[in-house]
Scaffold this motif. Structure first.
Motif, PDB file in Angstrom:
ATOM      1  N   ALA A  64       0.837  -1.269   0.130  1.00 55.39           N
ATOM      2  CA  ALA A  64       0.063   0.032  -0.029  1.00 55.39           C
ATOM      3  C   ALA A  64       0.937   1.394  -0.120  1.00 55.39           C
ATOM      4  O   ALA A  64       1.828   1.235   0.732  1.00 55.39           O
ATOM      5  N   VAL A  65       0.544   2.271  -0.865  1.00 56.86           N
ATOM      6  CA  VAL A  65       1.391   3.322  -0.914  1.00 56.86           C
ATOM      7  C   VAL A  65       0.541   4.665  -0.359  1.00 56.86           C
ATOM      8  O   VAL A  65       1.215   5.613  -0.449  1.00 56.86           O
ATOM      9  N   GLY A  66      -0.617   4.529   0.288  1.00 62.33           N
ATOM     10  CA  GLY A  66      -1.271   5.451   0.556  1.00 62.33           C
ATOM     11  C   GLY A  66      -2.933   5.234   0.638  1.00 62.33           C
ATOM     12  O   GLY A  66      -3.329   4.480   0.159  1.00 62.33           O
ATOM     13  N   GLU A  67      -3.387   6.121   1.411  1.00 64.18           N
ATOM     14  CA  GLU A  67      -4.952   6.352   1.514  1.00 64.18           C
ATOM     15  C   GLU A  67      -5.560   7.395   1.128  1.00 64.18           C
ATOM     16  O   GLU A  67      -5.013   8.649   1.704  1.00 64.18           O
ATOM     17  N   ALA A  68      -6.654   7.521   0.661  1.00 68.12           N
ATOM     18  CA  ALA A  68      -7.322   8.851   0.143  1.00 68.12           C
ATOM     19  C   ALA A  68      -8.722   8.893   0.727  1.00 68.12           C
ATOM     20  O   ALA A  68      -9.406   7.677   0.583  1.00 68.12           O
ATOM     21  N   ALA A  69      -9.167   9.745   1.314  1.00 72.39           N
ATOM     22  CA  ALA A  69     -10.459   9.902   1.934  1.00 72.39           C
ATOM     23  C   ALA A  69     -11.520  10.791   1.018  1.00 72.39           C
ATOM     24  O   ALA A  69     -12.737  10.516   1.407  1.00 72.39           O
ATOM     25  N   THR A  70     -11.024  11.174  -0.022  1.00 73.76           N
ATOM     26  CA  THR A  70     -11.853  11.927  -1.049  1.00 73.76           C
ATOM     27  C   THR A  70     -11.443  11.695  -2.282  1.00 73.76           C
ATOM     28  O   THR A  70     -10.369  11.154  -2.804  1.00 73.76           O
ATOM     29  N   GLY A  71     -12.112  11.837  -3.311  1.00 73.42           N
ATOM     30  CA  GLY A  71     -11.719  11.719  -4.673  1.00 73.42           C
ATOM     31  C   GLY A  71     -10.542  12.801  -5.182  1.00 73.42           C
ATOM     32  O   GLY A  71      -9.541  12.287  -5.748  1.00 73.42           O
ATOM     33  N   ALA A  72     -10.481  13.899  -4.554  1.00 74.79           N
ATOM     34  CA  ALA A  72      -9.552  14.668  -4.796  1.00 74.79           C
ATOM     35  C   ALA A  72      -8.298  14.304  -4.381  1.00 74.79           C
ATOM     36  O   ALA A  72      -7.180  14.492  -4.899  1.00 74.79           O
ATOM     37  N   GLU A  73      -8.283  13.873  -3.288  1.00 71.36           N
ATOM     38  CA  GLU A  73      -7.064  13.245  -2.485  1.00 71.36           C
ATOM     39  C   GLU A  73      -6.578  12.106  -3.339  1.00 71.36           C
ATOM     40  O   GLU A  73      -5.288  12.029  -3.417  1.00 71.36           O
ATOM     41  N   ALA A  74      -7.463  11.346  -3.728  1.00 71.62           N
ATOM     42  CA  ALA A  74      -7.217   9.929  -4.589  1.00 71.62           C
ATOM     43  C   ALA A  74      -6.292  10.546  -5.965  1.00 71.62           C
ATOM     44  O   ALA A  74      -5.212   9.970  -6.408  1.00 71.62           O
ATOM     45  N   VAL A  75      -6.897  11.870  -6.794  1.00 70.24           N
ATOM     46  CA  VAL A  75      -6.200  12.010  -7.783  1.00 70.24           C
ATOM     47  C   VAL A  75      -4.669  12.877  -7.317  1.00 70.24           C
ATOM     48  O   VAL A  75      -3.799  12.547  -8.171  1.00 70.24           O
ATOM     49  N   ASP A  76      -4.679  13.541  -6.300  1.00 69.40           N
ATOM     50  CA  ASP A  76      -3.486  14.118  -5.814  1.00 69.40           C
ATOM     51  C   ASP A  76      -2.609  13.180  -5.461  1.00 69.40           C
ATOM     52  O   ASP A  76      -1.066  12.937  -5.973  1.00 69.40           O
ATOM     53  N   LEU A  77      -3.017  12.179  -4.728  1.00 68.89           N
ATOM     54  CA  LEU A  77      -1.782  11.055  -4.294  1.00 68.89           C
ATOM     55  C   LEU A  77      -1.381  10.019  -5.710  1.00 68.89           C
ATOM     56  O   LEU A  77      -0.423   9.489  -5.636  1.00 68.89           O
ATOM     57  N   ALA A  78      -2.605   9.805  -6.598  1.00 65.92           N
ATOM     58  CA  ALA A  78      -2.078   9.094  -7.581  1.00 65.92           C
ATOM     59  C   ALA A  78      -0.852   9.777  -8.451  1.00 65.92           C
ATOM     60  O   ALA A  78       0.094   9.360  -8.999  1.00 65.92           O
ATOM     61  N   ARG A  79      -1.118  11.002  -8.445  1.00 69.69           N
ATOM     62  CA  ARG A  79      -0.014  11.938  -9.221  1.00 69.69           C
ATOM     63  C   ARG A  79       1.301  12.058  -8.464  1.00 69.69           C
ATOM     64  O   ARG A  79       2.421  12.126  -9.255  1.00 69.69           O
ATOM     65  N   ARG A  80       1.229  11.639  -7.168  1.00 75.73           N
ATOM     66  CA  ARG A  80       2.365  11.844  -6.308  1.00 75.73           C
ATOM     67  C   ARG A  80       3.141  10.505  -6.023  1.00 75.73           C
ATOM     68  O   ARG A  80       4.306  10.212  -6.495  1.00 75.73           O
ATOM     69  N   GLU A  81       2.254   9.368  -6.085  1.00 71.65           N
ATOM     70  CA  GLU A  81       2.848   8.312  -5.746  1.00 71.65           C
ATOM     71  C   GLU A  81       2.840   7.467  -7.096  1.00 71.65           C
ATOM     72  O   GLU A  81       3.712   6.316  -7.153  1.00 71.65           O
ATOM     73  N   ARG A  82       2.064   7.656  -7.864  1.00 73.83           N
ATOM     74  CA  ARG A  82       2.081   6.686  -9.235  1.00 73.83           C
ATOM     75  C   ARG A  82       1.910   5.445  -9.113  1.00 73.83           C
ATOM     76  O   ARG A  82       2.739   4.268  -9.436  1.00 73.83           O
ATOM     77  N   PRO A  83       0.832   4.888  -8.506  1.00 79.77           N
ATOM     78  CA  PRO A  83       0.574   3.734  -8.079  1.00 79.77           C
ATOM     79  C   PRO A  83       0.244   2.907  -9.235  1.00 79.77           C
ATOM     80  O   PRO A  83       0.028   3.220 -10.336  1.00 79.77           O
ATOM     81  N   ASP A  84       0.434   1.374  -9.121  1.00 88.43           N
ATOM     82  CA  ASP A  84      -0.018   0.669 -10.299  1.00 88.43           C
ATOM     83  C   ASP A  84      -1.430   0.653 -10.249  1.00 88.43           C
ATOM     84  O   ASP A  84      -2.066   0.437 -11.370  1.00 88.43           O
ATOM     85  N   VAL A  85      -2.291   0.357  -9.234  1.00 88.97           N
ATOM     86  CA  VAL A  85      -3.558   0.199  -9.058  1.00 88.97           C
ATOM     87  C   VAL A  85      -4.214   1.027  -7.978  1.00 88.97           C
ATOM     88  O   VAL A  85      -3.565   1.161  -7.047  1.00 88.97           O
ATOM     89  N   VAL A  86      -5.238   1.836  -8.147  1.00 88.81           N
ATOM     90  CA  VAL A  86      -6.085   2.540  -7.333  1.00 88.81           C
ATOM     91  C   VAL A  86      -7.465   1.745  -7.117  1.00 88.81           C
ATOM     92  O   VAL A  86      -8.124   1.600  -7.746  1.00 88.81           O
ATOM     93  N   LEU A  87      -7.606   1.551  -5.706  1.00 90.01           N
ATOM     94  CA  LEU A  87      -8.861   0.893  -5.208  1.00 90.01           C
ATOM     95  C   LEU A  87      -9.842   2.199  -4.983  1.00 90.01           C
ATOM     96  O   LEU A  87      -9.403   2.879  -4.092  1.00 90.01           O
ATOM     97  N   MET A  88     -10.731   2.188  -5.838  1.00 90.85           N
ATOM     98  CA  MET A  88     -11.650   3.555  -5.696  1.00 90.85           C
ATOM     99  C   MET A  88     -13.065   3.449  -5.460  1.00 90.85           C
ATOM    100  O   MET A  88     -13.918   2.516  -6.187  1.00 90.85           O
ATOM    101  N   ASP A  89     -13.381   4.033  -4.221  1.00 94.27           N
ATOM    102  CA  ASP A  89     -14.820   3.901  -3.819  1.00 94.27           C
ATOM    103  C   ASP A  89     -15.543   4.963  -4.987  1.00 94.27           C
ATOM    104  O   ASP A  89     -15.017   5.872  -5.462  1.00 94.27           O
ATOM    105  N   VAL A  90     -16.839   4.759  -4.945  1.00 90.34           N
ATOM    106  CA  VAL A  90     -17.738   5.617  -5.818  1.00 90.34           C
ATOM    107  C   VAL A  90     -18.168   6.887  -4.979  1.00 90.34           C
ATOM    108  O   VAL A  90     -17.987   8.076  -5.545  1.00 90.34           O
ATOM    109  N   ARG A  91     -18.586   6.750  -3.910  1.00 95.24           N
ATOM    110  CA  ARG A  91     -19.360   7.811  -3.155  1.00 95.24           C
ATOM    111  C   ARG A  91     -18.241   8.291  -2.133  1.00 95.24           C
ATOM    112  O   ARG A  91     -18.078   7.809  -1.062  1.00 95.24           O
ATOM    113  N   MET A  92     -17.866   9.566  -2.682  1.00100.64           N
ATOM    114  CA  MET A  92     -16.757   9.990  -1.801  1.00100.64           C
ATOM    115  C   MET A  92     -17.023  11.643  -1.932  1.00100.64           C
ATOM    116  O   MET A  92     -17.637  12.030  -2.783  1.00100.64           O
ATOM    117  N   PRO A  93     -16.660  12.403  -0.813  1.00 99.73           N
ATOM    118  CA  PRO A  93     -17.005  13.797  -0.808  1.00 99.73           C
ATOM    119  C   PRO A  93     -15.925  14.514  -1.685  1.00 99.73           C
ATOM    120  O   PRO A  93     -14.988  13.737  -2.116  1.00 99.73           O
TER     121      PRO A  93
END
Length: 228
Positions: A34-63
């Motif tokens: 695991a390379v990180g956790e995101a509590a919002t969609g915006a955080e997920a995008v920011d972390l994806a850009r920073r960490e460049r993970p292979d896979v993002v496990l993405m929930d649908v309903r987020m603030p």
């Protein structure tokens, strides 16, 4: 995946307990980290850009930004080429799956899936494949097939696609694997792989998920049966 590079996974979910559970699962399994956790969609995008993970496990309903829009931004970012998004869903959220695939998600997974199935799904998506869990896919496909699809694009999208390739396209849309398609059509696995490769090239599709989108939007699933 022992001895191979670790699959790097980012977990995005607005529920801390869910995030923590998936992170623990991924962190303690051989072959994934695991390379990180995101509590919002915006955080997920920011972390994806920073960490460049292979896979993002993405929930649908987020603030702030929902998982579908976050998926769209990740898959549309040329700097994130190779980052695959695996949508976490439940059957009462089936209506989101189609939108998620259109946004570029590589596949989807039930939140109550067994730990082994979650890890298998991550491996499948990281390997560049899509639309895992055939039993889940089949139920979702059946649901979409029952729904009216107004405003489909013209069938000329399929110009140049052979009848056999259209048959394979329908089977892909039903969630069958290459092995299952080969058994269904009584042809070799190599032949199926060739047909799928031709479909990806002719339809300008990135992966099997995109092929399913074409199958729905052109009416292949509903109008051209794919049964025995």
């Amino acid at each position: 995946m022992t001895g191979a590079a670790q699959v790097r996974v980012l977990v995005a979910d607005d529920q801390a307990m869910v995030r923590g559970s998936f992170r623990l699962l991924v962190s303690h399994a051989p072959g994934t980290t695991a390379v990180g956790e995101a509590a919002t969609g915006a955080e997920a995008v920011d972390l994806a850009r920073r960490e460049r993970p292979d896979v993002v496990l993405m929930d649908v309903r987020m603030p702030e930004l929902d998982g579908i829009e976050a998926t769209r931004r990740i898959t549309a970012d040329p700097d994130l080429d190779g980052v695959r998004v695996l949508i976490l869903t439940t059957f009462d959220l089936d209506e989101y799956v189609y939108a998620a695939l259109r946004a570029g998600a590589a596949g989807f997974l039930l939140k109550d899936a067994r730990p082994a199935d979650v890890l298998a799904a991550i491996d499948v998506v990281a390997a560049g494949q899509a639309l895992l869990a055939p039993s889940v896919t089949a139920r979702l496909v059946a649901e979409f097939a029952r729904r009216p699809e107004p405003g489909r694009p013209p069938s000329r999208v399929l110009d140049g696609v052979t009848d056999r390739e259209i048959e394979v396209l329908g089977l892909v849309a039903r969630g069958l694997s290459n092995v299952e398609i080969a058994e269904h059509l009584r042809v070799s696995l190599a032949t199926v792989k060739t047909h799928v490769g031709h479909l990806l090239a002719k339809l300008h599709a990135r992966d099997r998920a995109q092929l399913v989108i074409v199958a729905y939007e052109t009416g292949v699933v509903a109008s051209r049966g794919t049964g025995d």
